[in-house]
Design a protein around this motif. Structure first.
Motif, PDB file in Angstrom:
ATOM      1  N   ASP A   1       0.818  -1.220   0.000  1.00 30.08           N
ATOM      2  CA  ASP A   1       0.000   0.000   0.000  1.00 30.08           C
ATOM      3  C   ASP A   1       0.854   1.274   0.000  1.00 30.08           C
ATOM      4  OD1 ASP A   1       1.042  -0.123   2.540  1.00 30.08           O
ATOM      5  OD2 ASP A   1      -0.875  -0.027   3.564  1.00 30.08           O
ATOM      6  N   GLN A   2       2.140   1.130  -0.366  1.00 29.95           N
ATOM      7  CA  GLN A   2       3.087   2.254  -0.415  1.00 29.95           C
ATOM      8  C   GLN A   2       3.398   2.820   0.963  1.00 29.95           C
ATOM      9  OE1 GLN A   2       4.660   3.487  -3.434  1.00 29.95           O
ATOM     10  NE2 GLN A   2       3.876   1.514  -4.045  1.00 29.95           N
ATOM     11  N   ASP A   3       3.180   2.033   2.011  1.00 23.39           N
ATOM     12  CA  ASP A   3       3.453   2.481   3.370  1.00 23.39           C
ATOM     13  C   ASP A   3       4.686   1.748   3.891  1.00 23.39           C
ATOM     14  OD1 ASP A   3       2.927   4.081   5.566  1.00 23.39           O
ATOM     15  OD2 ASP A   3       1.570   2.635   6.488  1.00 23.39           O
ATOM     16  N   CYS A   4       5.438   2.387   4.748  1.00 25.52           N
ATOM     17  CA  CYS A   4       6.644   1.802   5.319  1.00 25.52           C
ATOM     18  C   CYS A   4       6.267   0.748   6.362  1.00 25.52           C
ATOM     19  CB  CYS A   4       7.489   2.896   5.965  1.00 25.52           C
ATOM     20  SG  CYS A   4       9.015   2.279   6.703  1.00 25.52           S
ATOM     21  N   SER A   5       6.741  -0.472   6.146  1.00 19.36           N
ATOM     22  CA  SER A   5       6.412  -1.563   7.064  1.00 19.36           C
ATOM     23  C   SER A   5       7.266  -1.539   8.333  1.00 19.36           C
ATOM     24  CB  SER A   5       6.564  -2.914   6.364  1.00 19.36           C
ATOM     25  OG  SER A   5       7.916  -3.155   6.031  1.00 19.36           O
ATOM     26  N   ILE A   6       8.292  -0.689   8.352  1.00 21.54           N
ATOM     27  CA  ILE A   6       9.170  -0.583   9.527  1.00 21.54           C
ATOM     28  C   ILE A   6       9.270   0.875   9.987  1.00 21.54           C
ATOM     29  CG2 ILE A   6      10.516  -2.656   8.994  1.00 21.54           C
ATOM     30  CD1 ILE A   6      12.713  -0.592   7.970  1.00 21.54           C
ATOM     31  N   TYR A   7       8.199   1.632   9.859  1.00 22.27           N
ATOM     32  CA  TYR A   7       8.228   3.079  10.096  1.00 22.27           C
ATOM     33  C   TYR A   7       8.929   3.448  11.406  1.00 22.27           C
ATOM     34  CZ  TYR A   7       6.783   7.937  10.118  1.00 22.27           C
ATOM     35  OH  TYR A   7       6.789   9.303  10.130  1.00 22.27           O
ATOM     36  N   ALA A   8       8.632   2.786  12.488  1.00 25.52           N
ATOM     37  CA  ALA A   8       9.249   3.121  13.779  1.00 25.52           C
ATOM     38  C   ALA A   8      10.754   2.844  13.793  1.00 25.52           C
ATOM     39  CB  ALA A   8       8.567   2.358  14.907  1.00 25.52           C
ATOM     40  N   ALA A   9      11.211   1.938  12.936  1.00 24.42           N
ATOM     41  CA  ALA A   9      12.630   1.585  12.876  1.00 24.42           C
ATOM     42  C   ALA A   9      13.290   2.083  11.590  1.00 24.42           C
ATOM     43  CB  ALA A   9      12.786   0.067  12.988  1.00 24.42           C
ATOM     44  N   ARG A  10      12.635   3.003  10.879  1.00 23.69           N
ATOM     45  CA  ARG A  10      13.196   3.487   9.619  1.00 23.69           C
ATOM     46  C   ARG A  10      14.544   4.146   9.871  1.00 23.69           C
ATOM     47  NH1 ARG A  10       9.991   7.113  11.731  1.00 23.69           N
ATOM     48  NH2 ARG A  10      10.134   9.333  11.279  1.00 23.69           N
ATOM     49  N   PRO A  11      15.442   4.090   8.889  1.00 25.02           N
ATOM     50  CA  PRO A  11      16.786   4.626   9.085  1.00 25.02           C
ATOM     51  C   PRO A  11      16.823   6.152   8.975  1.00 25.02           C
ATOM     52  CG  PRO A  11      16.581   3.743   6.877  1.00 25.02           C
ATOM     53  CD  PRO A  11      15.294   3.401   7.610  1.00 25.02           C
ATOM     54  N   LEU A  12      17.976   6.691   9.288  1.00 23.13           N
ATOM     55  CA  LEU A  12      18.156   8.142   9.318  1.00 23.13           C
ATOM     56  C   LEU A  12      17.816   8.795   7.983  1.00 23.13           C
ATOM     57  CD1 LEU A  12      19.084  10.657  10.882  1.00 23.13           C
ATOM     58  CD2 LEU A  12      21.402  10.172  10.080  1.00 23.13           C
ATOM     59  N   ILE A  13      18.248   8.224   6.875  1.00 18.93           N
ATOM     60  CA  ILE A  13      17.986   8.862   5.586  1.00 18.93           C
ATOM     61  C   ILE A  13      16.489   9.063   5.375  1.00 18.93           C
ATOM     62  CG2 ILE A  13      18.014   6.699   4.258  1.00 18.93           C
ATOM     63  CD1 ILE A  13      19.393  10.094   3.049  1.00 18.93           C
ATOM     64  N   CYS A  14      15.685   8.130   5.816  1.00 18.53           N
ATOM     65  CA  CYS A  14      14.226   8.256   5.699  1.00 18.53           C
ATOM     66  C   CYS A  14      13.699   9.309   6.671  1.00 18.53           C
ATOM     67  CB  CYS A  14      13.555   6.920   5.960  1.00 18.53           C
ATOM     68  SG  CYS A  14      14.076   5.624   4.808  1.00 18.53           S
ATOM     69  N   ARG A  15      14.278   9.367   7.843  1.00 17.64           N
ATOM     70  CA  ARG A  15      13.847  10.355   8.840  1.00 17.64           C
ATOM     71  C   ARG A  15      14.201  11.778   8.404  1.00 17.64           C
ATOM     72  NH1 ARG A  15      12.916   7.781  13.972  1.00 17.64           N
ATOM     73  NH2 ARG A  15      13.248   5.551  13.708  1.00 17.64           N
ATOM     74  N   LEU A  16      15.252  11.914   7.611  1.00 13.28           N
ATOM     75  CA  LEU A  16      15.686  13.229   7.142  1.00 13.28           C
ATOM     76  C   LEU A  16      14.831  13.757   5.994  1.00 13.28           C
ATOM     77  CD1 LEU A  16      19.560  12.775   7.263  1.00 13.28           C
ATOM     78  CD2 LEU A  16      18.141  14.145   8.816  1.00 13.28           C
ATOM     79  N   TRP A  17      14.099  12.853   5.328  1.00 18.10           N
ATOM     80  CA  TRP A  17      13.252  13.274   4.224  1.00 18.10           C
ATOM     81  C   TRP A  17      12.249  14.308   4.742  1.00 18.10           C
ATOM     82  CZ3 TRP A  17      13.255  12.808  -0.901  1.00 18.10           C
ATOM     83  CH2 TRP A  17      12.088  13.116  -1.587  1.00 18.10           C
ATOM     84  N   GLY A  18      12.248  15.471   4.123  1.00 20.35           N
ATOM     85  CA  GLY A  18      11.342  16.536   4.540  1.00 20.35           C
ATOM     86  C   GLY A  18      11.939  17.465   5.584  1.00 20.35           C
ATOM     87  N   MET A  19      13.102  17.111   6.146  1.00 19.33           N
ATOM     88  CA  MET A  19      13.737  17.949   7.163  1.00 19.33           C
ATOM     89  C   MET A  19      14.950  18.697   6.639  1.00 19.33           C
ATOM     90  SD  MET A  19      13.721  15.765  10.609  1.00 19.33           S
ATOM     91  CE  MET A  19      12.299  14.875  11.130  1.00 19.33           C
ATOM     92  N   SER A  20      15.514  18.171   5.572  1.00 20.87           N
ATOM     93  CA  SER A  20      16.715  18.756   5.004  1.00 20.87           C
ATOM     94  C   SER A  20      16.360  19.665   3.844  1.00 20.87           C
ATOM     95  CB  SER A  20      17.640  17.629   4.517  1.00 20.87           C
ATOM     96  OG  SER A  20      18.726  18.163   3.793  1.00 20.87           O
ATOM     97  N   GLU A  21      17.086  20.767   3.730  1.00 21.96           N
ATOM     98  CA  GLU A  21      16.882  21.669   2.596  1.00 21.96           C
ATOM     99  C   GLU A  21      17.015  20.906   1.277  1.00 21.96           C
ATOM    100  OE1 GLU A  21      20.026  24.435   3.374  1.00 21.96           O
ATOM    101  OE2 GLU A  21      18.742  25.747   4.561  1.00 21.96           O
ATOM    102  N   ALA A  22      17.876  19.894   1.268  1.00 18.94           N
ATOM    103  CA  ALA A  22      18.134  19.129   0.054  1.00 18.94           C
ATOM    104  C   ALA A  22      17.053  18.089  -0.234  1.00 18.94           C
ATOM    105  CB  ALA A  22      19.492  18.438   0.161  1.00 18.94           C
ATOM    106  N   MET A  23      16.187  17.810   0.745  1.00 17.81           N
ATOM    107  CA  MET A  23      15.161  16.783   0.579  1.00 17.81           C
ATOM    108  C   MET A  23      13.814  17.290   1.087  1.00 17.81           C
ATOM    109  SD  MET A  23      17.179  13.298   1.692  1.00 17.81           S
ATOM    110  CE  MET A  23      17.709  13.863   3.307  1.00 17.81           C
ATOM    111  N   ALA A  24      13.369  18.408   0.553  1.00 11.52           N
ATOM    112  CA  ALA A  24      12.092  18.987   0.986  1.00 11.52           C
ATOM    113  C   ALA A  24      10.936  18.082   0.575  1.00 11.52           C
ATOM    114  CB  ALA A  24      11.916  20.375   0.378  1.00 11.52           C
ATOM    115  N   CYS A  25       9.940  18.004   1.413  1.00 13.90           N
ATOM    116  CA  CYS A  25       8.772  17.161   1.151  1.00 13.90           C
ATOM    117  C   CYS A  25       7.878  17.816   0.094  1.00 13.90           C
ATOM    118  CB  CYS A  25       7.980  16.964   2.444  1.00 13.90           C
ATOM    119  SG  CYS A  25       6.423  16.078   2.200  1.00 13.90           S
ATOM    120  N   PRO A  26       7.529  17.075  -0.965  1.00 16.43           N
ATOM    121  CA  PRO A  26       6.654  17.635  -1.990  1.00 16.43           C
ATOM    122  C   PRO A  26       5.181  17.688  -1.556  1.00 16.43           C
ATOM    123  CG  PRO A  26       7.190  15.380  -2.541  1.00 16.43           C
ATOM    124  CD  PRO A  26       7.992  15.730  -1.309  1.00 16.43           C
ATOM    125  N   HIS A  27       4.877  17.143  -0.372  1.00 11.84           N
ATOM    126  CA  HIS A  27       3.496  17.108   0.112  1.00 11.84           C
ATOM    127  C   HIS A  27       3.216  18.190   1.152  1.00 11.84           C
ATOM    128  CE1 HIS A  27       2.813  13.492  -2.150  1.00 11.84           C
ATOM    129  NE2 HIS A  27       3.900  12.990  -1.623  1.00 11.84           N
TER     130      HIS A  27
END
Length: 124
Positions: free
Chosen positions: A65-91
């Motif tokens: 369903d396009q959802d992360c099956s390990i959301y609570a244990a997702r790695p740093l790169i995923c946690r940085l999505w939307g927080m970094s100027e270089a990885m702004a969230c399109p939503h």
């Protein structure tokens, strides 16, 4: 166990962001540190198949369903999505503080994801 506690502390230090969890279409192959990989496998319950790691250009932990099956244990790169100027969230998810590219790479380096060498482009 100490490494896991260090990761939890690092994750807790990140800016706050209310995630809409709509980034599944952006989940592709990622680099993670060794301690993060251990957490991800523990959360998933097994190692993803070699085929899913090598032949698919999608994260092997992304559910149907396009959802992360390990959301609570997702790695740093995923946690940085939307927080970094270089990885702004399109939503439209906006952190309480934007992280610079240098901050982002410094944190990734801390978990074992190597920053590019000076002069080598890394998605500027």
């Amino acid at each position: 166990m100490e490494e896991i506690a260090g990761l939890e502390s690092l994750y807790a230090s990140l800016p706050h962001l209310v995630c809409q969890r709509q980034c599944g279409p952006f989940c592709g192959p990622i680099k993670v540190g060794p301690g993060e990989w251990v957490r991800m496998i523990a959360a998933h319950g097994s190692v993803p198949s070699a085929e899913s790691l090598v032949t698919k250009l999608r994260c092997p932990f992304l559910a149907g369903d396009q959802d992360c099956s390990i959301y609570a244990a997702r790695p740093l790169i995923c946690r940085l999505w939307g927080m970094s100027e270089a990885m702004a969230c399109p939503h439209g998810c906006v952190p309480d503080r934007w992280m610079t590219k240098d901050e982002t790479w410094a944190l990734l380096n801390r978990v074992g994801v190597r920053a590019p060498r000076p002069g080598v482009p890394h998605g500027d």
